[in-house]
Enzyme design. Structure first.
Site, mmCIF file in Angstrom:
data_model
loop_
_atom_site.group_PDB
_atom_site.id
_atom_site.type_symbol
_atom_site.label_atom_id
_atom_site.label_comp_id
_atom_site.label_asym_id
_atom_site.label_seq_id
_atom_site.Cartn_x
_atom_site.Cartn_y
_atom_site.Cartn_z
ATOM 1 N N ASP A 10 -6.743 5.001 18.018
ATOM 2 C CA ASP A 10 -6.432 4.751 16.117
ATOM 3 C C ASP A 10 -7.514 3.915 16.189
ATOM 4 O O ASP A 10 -8.558 3.386 16.966
ATOM 5 C CB ASP A 10 -5.557 4.218 16.458
ATOM 6 C CG ASP A 10 -5.613 3.554 14.988
ATOM 7 O OD1 ASP A 10 -5.576 3.990 13.850
ATOM 8 O OD2 ASP A 10 -4.333 2.549 14.919
ATOM 9 N N SER A 11 -7.891 3.622 14.844
ATOM 10 C CA SER A 11 -8.932 2.501 14.554
ATOM 11 C C SER A 11 -8.315 1.212 14.987
ATOM 12 O O SER A 11 -9.562 0.305 15.046
ATOM 13 C CB SER A 11 -8.886 2.637 13.010
ATOM 14 O OG SER A 11 -7.964 2.034 11.914
ATOM 15 N N CYS A 73 -4.388 8.638 14.531
ATOM 16 C CA CYS A 73 -4.846 7.643 12.639
ATOM 17 C C CYS A 73 -4.689 8.910 11.848
ATOM 18 O O CYS A 73 -5.650 9.520 12.042
ATOM 19 C CB CYS A 73 -6.234 7.292 13.217
ATOM 20 S SG CYS A 73 -6.895 6.163 11.671
ATOM 21 N N GLU A 152 -0.774 -6.378 8.691
ATOM 22 C CA GLU A 152 -1.932 -6.818 9.334
ATOM 23 C C GLU A 152 -1.676 -8.600 9.987
ATOM 24 O O GLU A 152 -1.449 -8.970 10.599
ATOM 25 C CB GLU A 152 -3.306 -6.895 9.903
ATOM 26 C CG GLU A 152 -3.530 -5.473 10.382
ATOM 27 C CD GLU A 152 -3.364 -4.763 11.013
ATOM 28 O OE1 GLU A 152 -4.666 -5.835 12.206
ATOM 29 O OE2 GLU A 152 -3.978 -3.581 11.778
ATOM 30 N N CYS A 184 0.364 6.867 7.362
ATOM 31 C CA CYS A 184 -0.540 5.497 7.636
ATOM 32 C C CYS A 184 0.189 4.918 9.310
ATOM 33 O O CYS A 184 1.403 4.936 8.463
ATOM 34 C CB CYS A 184 -1.009 4.622 6.807
ATOM 35 S SG CYS A 184 -1.387 3.198 7.349
ATOM 36 N N HIS A 186 0.056 2.534 9.954
ATOM 37 C CA HIS A 186 1.379 0.964 10.080
ATOM 38 C C HIS A 186 2.546 1.172 9.353
ATOM 39 O O HIS A 186 3.324 0.570 9.034
ATOM 40 C CB HIS A 186 -0.069 0.378 9.173
ATOM 41 C CG HIS A 186 -1.223 -0.348 10.238
ATOM 42 N ND1 HIS A 186 -1.549 0.098 10.143
ATOM 43 C CD2 HIS A 186 -1.568 -1.869 9.785
ATOM 44 C CE1 HIS A 186 -2.764 -0.739 11.408
ATOM 45 N NE2 HIS A 186 -2.448 -1.815 11.304
HETATM 46 N N1 DGL Z 1 -4.745 3.820 11.773
HETATM 47 C C1 DGL Z 1 -4.820 3.581 9.885
HETATM 48 C C2 DGL Z 1 -4.697 5.051 9.222
HETATM 49 O O1 DGL Z 1 -3.629 5.819 9.633
HETATM 50 C C3 DGL Z 1 -4.614 2.754 9.175
HETATM 51 C C4 DGL Z 1 -5.710 1.692 8.923
HETATM 52 C C5 DGL Z 1 -7.246 1.485 8.812
HETATM 53 O O2 DGL Z 1 -7.524 1.723 7.803
HETATM 54 O O3 DGL Z 1 -7.872 1.725 9.571
HETATM 55 O O4 DGL Z 1 -5.195 5.180 8.509
#
Ligand code: DGL
Length: 271
Positions: A10-11, A73, A152, A184, A186
């Site tokens: 993931d990011s 992600c 976050e 997403c 989060h």
């Molecule tokens: N992991 C990213 C997503 O699911 C969210 C966080 C980011 O923008 O890197 O799109």
């Protein structure tokens, strides 16, 4: 049986929702997780940049003896899956969009909301995946860029988050959606705020659970499931801020994370 690990990236930290769902569904599997914390967020970046980062991440995971890559992600899944499948064709590469779309069309009367980062919504990847499965679906998509920083910040229960949720989501409710894809990583953390705004009659679709189910349905016919973990520890890697990942990750997982290792994954592969 295949005792190699499941590679997840993931990011940053949000993909731990997918990690957690995989561990619940497949407790016998070892998982190697990479959070690209040095380069997040991905959701506000261009397709080219997201693809470039995703290729680096996958190349790193492949050095860890893995049998499948799970792109946990939404922003990376929206843009990079075909590139990753092309480049790393020896093992399956799975994103979160297809499983999310599958779950969205199950039991929907056809008016489906999709929320995500700007990169995800602009890619229209969920729209395409839903329409492939249900051509008469009506999709109302909305990017909600403030949600990731609010999570976050640890503000899942803050009044500011409730106000942002009302701004973003009330127009979708007025459109009469019957389901909402939480597109997403989060957003599952905000489930209670989102359902507080939308009420109980709109189904929230969390692609983490459906992705874990999909990992099972890919590995099972290949005979690649690993039955017993034998105490093998999962591995956690980040590209920056290991202490923050550990601290927030423990809140996400509701358990201790023993070790987080910082790695440099940049430009491992030229694209
Ligand atoms: N992991 C990213 C997503 O699911 C969210 C966080 C980011 O923008 O890197 O799109």
């Amino acid at each position: 049986m295949n005792n190699k690990a499941i590679g997840v990236f993931d990011s940053g930290i949000g993909g731990l929702t997918v990690y957690k769902a995989i561990k619940e569904k497949l407790p016998g599997e070892k998982v190697v997780y990479l959070g690209d914390t040095a380069r997040l967020p991905y959701g506000s970046k261009s397709a080219e940049t997201i693809i470039h980062f995703s290729v680096d991440n996958a190349a790193f995971l492949l050095t860890k003896d893995i049998k499948i890559i799970v792109v946990a992600c939404n922003s990376a899944s929206s843009h990079a899956i075909p590139h990753l499948q092309d480049k790393f064709d020896k093992i399956p590469v799975l994103g979160v969009i297809e499983p999310g779309a599958e779950a969205a069309v199950e039991n929907s009367r056809g008016k489906i909301g999709v929320i995500g980062t700007t990169a995800t919504i602009m890619s229209r990847a969920y729209e395409r995946a839903i329409l492939e499965r249900k051509p008469d679906a009506r999709i109302i998509a909305k990017d909600c860029p403030l949600f990731v920083p609010l999570v976050e910040e640890g503000w899942a229960n803050h009044r500011v988050t409730k106000i942002a949720a009302e701004e973003y989501l009330l127009p979708l409710k007025e459109e009469g959606i019957d389901s909402l894809v939480l597109g997403c990583t989060h957003y599952p953390v905000l489930k209670h705020v989102i359902s507080g705004v939308l009420g109980d009659n709109i189904r929230l679709i969390d692609s983490a659970e459906t992705t874990a189910r999909k990992v099972y349905t890919i590995l099972k016919p290949l005979g690649w499931l690993s039955q017993i973990n034998n105490g093998r520890e999962d591995e956690f890697y980040v590209t920056d801020f290991p202490d923050r990942f550990k601290k927030v990750g423990e809140i996400f997982l509701e358990r201790k994370i023993e070790k987080v290792t910082t790695v440099d994954v940049c430009t491992m592969v030229k694209i």
